[in-house]
Design a protein around this motif. Structure first.
Motif, PDB file in Angstrom:
ATOM      1  N   GLU A  66       0.873  -1.162   0.000  1.00  0.00           N
ATOM      2  CA  GLU A  66       0.000   0.000   0.000  1.00  0.00           C
ATOM      3  C   GLU A  66       0.915   1.218   0.000  1.00  0.00           C
ATOM      4  OE1 GLU A  66      -2.753   2.223   3.383  1.00  0.00           O
ATOM      5  OE2 GLU A  66      -1.982   0.219   3.765  1.00  0.00           O
ATOM      6  N   ALA A  86       3.311   7.985   9.207  1.00  0.00           N
ATOM      7  CA  ALA A  86       4.289   8.954   8.691  1.00  0.00           C
ATOM      8  C   ALA A  86       5.395   9.277   9.702  1.00  0.00           C
ATOM      9  CB  ALA A  86       3.579  10.228   8.229  1.00  0.00           C
ATOM     10  N   VAL A  91       1.807   4.749   1.076  1.00  0.00           N
ATOM     11  CA  VAL A  91       1.463   5.708   2.125  1.00  0.00           C
ATOM     12  C   VAL A  91       2.034   7.049   1.697  1.00  0.00           C
ATOM     13  CG1 VAL A  91       1.733   6.310   4.556  1.00  0.00           C
ATOM     14  CG2 VAL A  91       1.534   3.894   3.884  1.00  0.00           C
ATOM     15  N   SER A  92       1.159   8.002   1.388  1.00  0.00           N
ATOM     16  CA  SER A  92       1.626   9.309   0.927  1.00  0.00           C
ATOM     17  C   SER A  92       1.007  10.470   1.683  1.00  0.00           C
ATOM     18  CB  SER A  92       1.342   9.464  -0.574  1.00  0.00           C
ATOM     19  OG  SER A  92      -0.034   9.297  -0.830  1.00  0.00           O
ATOM     20  N   ASP A  93       0.062  10.195   2.565  1.00  0.00           N
ATOM     21  CA  ASP A  93      -0.614  11.240   3.334  1.00  0.00           C
ATOM     22  C   ASP A  93       0.219  11.605   4.558  1.00  0.00           C
ATOM     23  OD1 ASP A  93      -2.275  12.865   4.844  1.00  0.00           O
ATOM     24  OD2 ASP A  93      -3.945  11.445   4.894  1.00  0.00           O
ATOM     25  N   PRO A  94       0.643  12.868   4.690  1.00  0.00           N
ATOM     26  CA  PRO A  94       1.427  13.267   5.865  1.00  0.00           C
ATOM     27  C   PRO A  94       0.673  13.089   7.182  1.00  0.00           C
ATOM     28  CG  PRO A  94       1.267  15.078   4.272  1.00  0.00           C
ATOM     29  CD  PRO A  94       0.458  13.948   3.747  1.00  0.00           C
ATOM     30  N   GLU A  95      -0.646  12.981   7.119  1.00  0.00           N
ATOM     31  CA  GLU A  95      -1.458  12.765   8.328  1.00  0.00           C
ATOM     32  C   GLU A  95      -1.614  11.283   8.663  1.00  0.00           C
ATOM     33  OE1 GLU A  95      -2.349  15.340  10.254  1.00  0.00           O
ATOM     34  OE2 GLU A  95      -1.230  16.521   8.769  1.00  0.00           O
ATOM     35  N   SER A  96      -1.046  10.406   7.853  1.00  0.00           N
ATOM     36  CA  SER A  96      -1.113   8.979   8.129  1.00  0.00           C
ATOM     37  C   SER A  96      -0.489   8.696   9.488  1.00  0.00           C
ATOM     38  CB  SER A  96      -0.349   8.200   7.050  1.00  0.00           C
ATOM     39  OG  SER A  96      -0.102   6.875   7.487  1.00  0.00           O
ATOM     40  N   LEU A 145       7.789  11.030   2.818  1.00  0.00           N
ATOM     41  CA  LEU A 145       6.803  10.251   2.073  1.00  0.00           C
ATOM     42  C   LEU A 145       6.998  10.480   0.584  1.00  0.00           C
ATOM     43  CD1 LEU A 145       3.707  11.041   4.303  1.00  0.00           C
ATOM     44  CD2 LEU A 145       5.069   8.950   4.293  1.00  0.00           C
ATOM     45  N   PRO A 146       6.511   9.597  -0.250  1.00  0.00           N
ATOM     46  CA  PRO A 146       5.741   8.384   0.033  1.00  0.00           C
ATOM     47  C   PRO A 146       6.625   7.209   0.445  1.00  0.00           C
ATOM     48  CG  PRO A 146       5.996   8.634  -2.325  1.00  0.00           C
ATOM     49  CD  PRO A 146       6.641   9.827  -1.689  1.00  0.00           C
TER      50      PRO A 146
END
Length: 155
Positions: free
Chosen positions: A99, A109, A101-106, A126-127
């Motif tokens: 998967e 991260a 992961v590119s959202d800084p709010e993940s 990221l990503p």
């Protein structure tokens, strides 16, 4: 996760559960490894393998590299992957899907970036790819302790 023996006829794999490796054998080696080999599939179906850096955080293997590399483009088109360590003596192989992961709010991260700093003395950002295992294999005394873990496909 179910722990079993792999079915490899004619290699002397025991047919009993005595001597199976604990999952900690895998996680300890994933945490300590500096380099990981990632095998992907090109759009034409041919294989591609490359060493990458990565970290084991919160029970998952994360790895990364340039998004324009052959292997990252392969994963973007086909998320199925095999990852293994460099050792042929203390073997760890994980097959699954990734998967991005590119959202800084993940929630991954910051912990993944901190793990990169601790391990490689540099942040990653990221990503990054998160590996969801389907099956894993490991051994240190082939064939005696050869072990397979099968993961719940919904997890």
């Amino acid at each position: 996760m179910k722990t079993t023996r792999p079915h490899i006829p004619q290699y002397g794999i025991p047919d009993h559960e005595e001597g199976l490796l604990p999952w900690s054998f895998v996680t300890e080696r994933l945490e300590k490894a500096r380099n990981y080999w990632v095998a992907t599939t090109r759009p034409d179906g041919t294989p591609h393998a490359i060493p990458v850096w990565g970290v084991f955080v919160d029970g998952f293997q994360f790895f990364s590299g340039g998004m324009h590399t052959r292997w990252a483009r392969n994963l973007s088109a086909n998320p199925h992957v095999a990852l293994h360590l460099e050792s042929g003596d203390e073997v760890v192989i994980i097959e699954g899907r990734v998967e991005l992961v590119s959202d800084p709010e993940s929630p991954h991260a910051k912990p993944v970036d901190a793990a990169y700093v601790a391990k490689y003395q540099m942040p990653h950002g990221l990503p990054i790819w998160k590996l969801h295992p389907r099956v894993a294999f490991a051994w240190s005394k082939f064939p005696d302790d050869t072990t397979r873990w099968v993961f719940d496909p919904s997890g």
